[in-house]
Design a protein around this motif. Structure first.
Motif, short mmCIF file in Angstrom:
data_model
loop_
_atom_site.label_atom_id
_atom_site.label_comp_id
_atom_site.label_asym_id
_atom_site.label_seq_id
_atom_site.Cartn_x
_atom_site.Cartn_y
_atom_site.Cartn_z
N ARG A 584 -2.17 10.27 8.73
CA ARG A 584 -1.06 10.14 7.78
C ARG A 584 -1.05 8.72 7.23
N VAL A 585 -0.65 8.59 5.95
CA VAL A 585 -0.57 7.26 5.34
C VAL A 585 0.74 7.14 4.56
N TYR A 586 1.17 5.89 4.42
CA TYR A 586 2.30 5.59 3.55
C TYR A 586 1.97 4.29 2.82
N ALA A 587 2.19 4.27 1.50
CA ALA A 587 1.79 3.11 0.70
C ALA A 587 2.91 2.67 -0.22
N GLN A 596 -0.57 -8.43 -17.06
CA GLN A 596 -1.97 -8.63 -16.71
C GLN A 596 -2.29 -8.14 -15.30
N ILE A 597 -1.26 -7.97 -14.49
CA ILE A 597 -1.46 -7.60 -13.09
C ILE A 597 -1.44 -6.09 -12.93
N THR A 598 -2.40 -5.57 -12.19
CA THR A 598 -2.42 -4.16 -11.84
C THR A 598 -1.65 -3.98 -10.54
N ASN A 599 -0.50 -3.33 -10.62
CA ASN A 599 0.34 -3.20 -9.43
C ASN A 599 -0.40 -2.52 -8.28
N GLY A 600 -1.23 -1.52 -8.62
CA GLY A 600 -1.96 -0.79 -7.59
C GLY A 600 -3.00 -1.63 -6.88
N ASP A 601 -3.30 -2.82 -7.40
CA ASP A 601 -4.21 -3.75 -6.71
C ASP A 601 -3.48 -4.59 -5.68
N ASN A 602 -2.18 -4.43 -5.60
CA ASN A 602 -1.36 -5.22 -4.68
C ASN A 602 -0.51 -4.25 -3.88
N ILE A 603 -1.00 -3.92 -2.71
CA ILE A 603 -0.51 -2.74 -2.01
C ILE A 603 -0.52 -2.98 -0.50
N ILE A 604 0.45 -2.39 0.16
CA ILE A 604 0.47 -2.37 1.62
C ILE A 604 0.45 -0.91 2.06
N VAL A 605 -0.49 -0.60 2.94
CA VAL A 605 -0.66 0.77 3.43
C VAL A 605 -0.46 0.78 4.94
N THR A 606 0.38 1.68 5.41
CA THR A 606 0.52 1.92 6.84
C THR A 606 -0.19 3.23 7.16
N SER A 706 0.52 8.93 -2.08
CA SER A 706 1.70 8.28 -1.52
C SER A 706 2.33 7.32 -2.52
N ILE A 707 1.49 6.60 -3.25
CA ILE A 707 2.00 5.69 -4.29
C ILE A 707 2.78 6.48 -5.34
N GLN A 708 2.23 7.60 -5.75
CA GLN A 708 2.86 8.41 -6.80
C GLN A 708 4.16 9.05 -6.34
N LYS A 709 4.19 9.51 -5.09
CA LYS A 709 5.35 10.27 -4.61
C LYS A 709 6.32 9.43 -3.79
N ALA A 710 5.93 8.20 -3.46
CA ALA A 710 6.77 7.30 -2.66
C ALA A 710 7.18 7.96 -1.35
N GLN A 711 6.21 8.56 -0.68
CA GLN A 711 6.48 9.18 0.61
C GLN A 711 5.22 9.20 1.46
N SER A 712 5.42 9.46 2.74
CA SER A 712 4.29 9.56 3.66
C SER A 712 3.49 10.82 3.35
N ILE A 713 2.15 10.69 3.39
CA ILE A 713 1.28 11.81 3.02
C ILE A 713 0.29 12.08 4.16
N ALA A 714 0.17 13.34 4.53
CA ALA A 714 -0.82 13.74 5.53
C ALA A 714 -2.22 13.73 4.91
N VAL A 715 -3.20 13.28 5.68
CA VAL A 715 -4.58 13.26 5.20
C VAL A 715 -5.18 14.65 5.35
N LYS A 716 -5.66 15.20 4.24
CA LYS A 716 -6.23 16.54 4.26
C LYS A 716 -7.55 16.56 5.02
N GLU A 717 -7.81 17.69 5.66
CA GLU A 717 -9.07 17.87 6.38
C GLU A 717 -9.89 18.92 5.64
N LEU A 718 -11.01 18.50 5.10
CA LEU A 718 -11.85 19.40 4.30
C LEU A 718 -13.15 19.69 5.04
#
Length: 721
Positions: A584-587, A596-606, A706-718
């Motif tokens: 699971r991840v949360y970002a 000039q700054i790309t917000n997605g380049d400045n990120i904290i992921v748990t 997670s960035i798009q939905k602002a919530q914790s996301i389970a990592v899919k298993e393929l």
């Protein structure tokens, strides 16, 4: 095909045989009929390349500053390798040409095979027999215009844009300083648009030519230029002065200020010193505009490479529009190139053209053309560089797809150190880069068609180092061709691609390794050994990645963004350290108002791991370059370690401290490739299980979600196909 190149390290010019480019979407393939030598710009480029290393450094202090910054963050050896790699790159010459369309990209409707086109691009419209040109970098040639005249369209657009920057109107009084190739075109264009023009140049021959081509007056005497500016304008001064000169002197700027009227405009187009004489500028309230190349669209990758267009209501004149305007004026006989074109050379004699430019006695030249022989033209996509070698069945025989700076500086030097590995074919988008790599590292041949690599029966191992969006397609094709594959990260840029790779991998029975190198760093390996199996860990990764502009390919479709394209490294490193995979991840990203700054380049992921470990990844592009790039901290069972930029490691256990230092950064590349090729030689399994690549890749997609939905996301298993 033949192409004119220069070795930036030695300054040597050469006409070389390289593979012809392939037609691609977004552009057209053009057989060159004529190409124009930009006598000012190309002479500067050639002179710079022929300087020694100290002179090069002195002339480019901006690059020295960047080198110092890189030494601070990456270390001396990595900085030197980067400099060495760039210095050994072959540079194509030329950027303005004309020819006939011989193939059209799938999504191009503006052109068809057989169209006569004028082309202009620093990257593509080179002195070569065949070129691939983005559709916005070429315009159709009117039937009444020769290929010779059309070859100067891009160069002329520089002058046309400079005129537009002056905001001139019918009847404007204009001074032109510098009557070289573009200066002569500018004089005629100004006259065509109803302006009165006085030219100035130190060369009397150019002065007389300007008069012959329509200038109201011209002179080689500075004082006379001042007098004429008053006579033509009843003492007021020129409405605008356009500087087309190329000199290290500040005299063009000082003279322009003196002969321009109050609230007039000075347009600096040529390579001149720009020390503004403040008192004169203040007294007259002058405006200074430095015109940028050929007009809007230039330096905008969305326009130039991707083929996007600006609304005409907002941007009336682009680079293409300025090229068309030049052709329009030639068609109306308002610009006459017959006396401006002074020299013609066959492409086989191209070096003589540059001998002319570099002669110390300064011979007279203006327009210099290269001519291409239709009967000698080659469209071959493959060129043999080194004699054929013998290849043993069990030894790794490598075909490489993609060979940019990273490949030259990192991948290939690592492979060359491994005994028993043969390099056979290298495929690149441009023939010049492939030829350079083949000669430098000993490949048998180079090609611009990567399928040559896949169908070569001798090649059993394929290295894929292209832009990220091509990885999946090429991995699948290489596996289906029965090759073992090493692909640089990322594995893929979409979930669908991951599924397709999984199917192809399992069906092929071949080996696949992805370039997550940090787990093979001596520090990472040593730390894992010292830690042992201690259960759940807490981990913090901090990456001071450095700023990348929004136009950079890594942030666009080709790169997939920095989470998918680079953060994957650190997800894999965490998997290695924990001997587990993410569940699971949360970002969260910053909310900067700086455009000039790309917000997605400045990120904290748990990230939560399946074995109970938890990790934090701080990835930023807004840190200072003086702060080391990477730091990894791992804690568990009353022990832990810190890896600082892969030059230093501190390990603490039971109160005992062990510190290891290295002079150079070692991120594990050499160990990675040694293990990869040893498994191929020995028929052993890959050092990393394929499922780990799937977890790493799917975790990056979960971060994006997670960035798009602002919530914790389970990592899919393929893993079930």
């Amino acid at each position: 095909m033949k192409q004119l190149i220069q070795n930036y390290k030695t300054g040597e010019l050469a006409l070389v045989d390289v593979p012809a480019p392939q037609v691609k979407s977004g552009g057209v393939l053009v057989k060159t009929i004529n190409s124009a030598v930009s006598v000012g710009t190309e002479k500067l480029m050639v002179n710079l390349a022929q300087q020694n290393l100290f002179e090069k450094a002195r002339s480019r202090p901006d690059l020295i500053k960047r080198l110092i910054d890189k030494i601070k963050t990456e270390g001396i050896m990595e900085a030197w390798q980067a400099v060495k790699g760039r210095m050994e790159t072959l540079q194509p010459l030329g950027y303005s040409s004309s020819g006939e369309v011989v193939a059209v990209g799938d999504d191009v409707d503006e052109f068809k095979v057989g169209d006569r086109v004028a082309c202009g691009s620093d990257l593509f419209a080179t002195h070569s027999e065949v070129t691939w040109i983005p559709k916005n970098d070429c315009v159709k040639i009117p039937e009444s215009i020769s290929y010779e005249d059309a070859a100067f369209a891009y160069i002329a657009a520089i002058g046309i844009h400079a005129i537009r920057c002056g905001n001139l109107t019918f009847g404007s009084k204009v001074g032109v300083i510098g009557l070289g190739l573009i200066g002569q075109i500018v004089v005629q264009a100004l006259k065509a648009w109803g302006c009165e023009v006085v030219g100035y140049d130190l060369d009397l021959r150019k002065v007389e030519l300007a008069k012959e081509l329509g200038a109201d007056d011209a002179t080689a005497n500075r004082n006379e230029m001042i007098t004429k500016s008053k006579l033509l304008t009843n003492g007021i001064g020129f409405d605008a002065v356009i500087i087309m000169a190329s000199t290290t002197s500040n005299d063009p700027m000082e003279l322009s200020a003196e002969i321009t009227r109050e609230r007039g405009t000075i347009v600096a187009c040529g390579w001149v010193k720009l020390d503004v004489p403040r008192n004169v500028f203040f007294d007259k309230e002058l405006s200074l505009i430095v015109s940028r190349a050929t007009g809007p669209g230039k330096f905008d990758l969305d326009w130039e490479i991707k083929g996007n267009h600006y609304p005409k209501s907002l941007v009336r004149w682009t680079q293409a529009g300025n090229m068309e305007e030049y052709l329009n004026l030639v068609a109306k006989r308002q610009i006459n190139m017959s006396k401006i074109i002074t020299h013609r050379f066959k492409i086989d004699d191209a070096l003589k053209a540059y001998d002319l430019l570099l002669k110390k006695e300064h011979p007279y030249y203006l327009g210099v053309l290269l001519e291409y022989d239709e009967n000698k033209r080659s469209y071959e996509s493959k060129v043999v560089i080194n004699p054929k070698q013998k290849y043993e069945k069990k030894q790794p025989v490598v075909g490489m797809i993609g060979a940019g700076l990273f490949s030259n500086v990192t991948i290939l030097p690592c492979i060359k150190k491994i005994p028993g590995v043969k390099l056979k074919g290298v495929a690149t988008a441009t023939g010049i880069s492939g030829s350079n790599v083949a000669k430098q590292f000993g490949f048998e041949y180079c090609t611009t068609d990567y399928k040559e690599i896949l169908k070569d029966p001798d090649i059993n191992t394929v290295i894929i180092a292209t832009r990220h969006d091509l990885h999946a397609k090429m991995i699948i094709e290489a596996l289906e061709a029965g090759k073992d594959v090493f692909a640089e990260k990322p594995l893929a840029v979409s979930e669908e691609e991951v599924r397709e790779i999984t199917v192809a991998y399992r069906k092929s029975g071949k080996r696949l390794m992805v370039g997550f190198n940090r787990r093979f760093s001596p520090f990472a390996v040593k730390a894992k050994q010292l830690m042992g199996d201690v259960g759940a860990l807490t981990i913090n990764c901090r990456i001071n990645a450095g700023f990348v502009p929004k136009s950079h390919w890594v942030l666009n479709k080709e790169g997939g963004g920095r989470v998918i394209g680079e953060m994957c490294h650190f997800i894999d490193s965490i998997q290695y350290a924990t001997s587990s995979v993410p569940s699971r991840v949360y970002a969260e990203v910053i909310s900067s108002k700086d455009g000039q700054i790309t917000n997605g380049d400045n990120i904290i992921v748990t990230m939560k791991m399946k074995n109970g470990s938890v990790a934090n990844i701080l990835y930023t592009s807004i840190g200072h370059k003086g702060i080391p790039r990477e730091r990894i901290e791992v804690f568990g069972n009353n022990q832990g370690y810190i890896i600082d930029n892969f030059t230093e490691m501190l390990f603490i256990k039971d109160g005992k401290r062990e510190k290891i230092r290295r002079f150079n950064i070692d991120r594990g590349y050499q160990n990675e490739f040694s293990l990869f090729f040893n498994t191929i030689k020995n028929g052993a399994p890959m050092p990393v299980d394929f499922s780990e690549y799937l977890y790493t890749t799917m975790a990056t997609f979960a971060v994006m979600e997670s960035i798009q939905k602002a919530q914790s996301i389970a990592v899919k298993e393929l893993f079930v196909v």
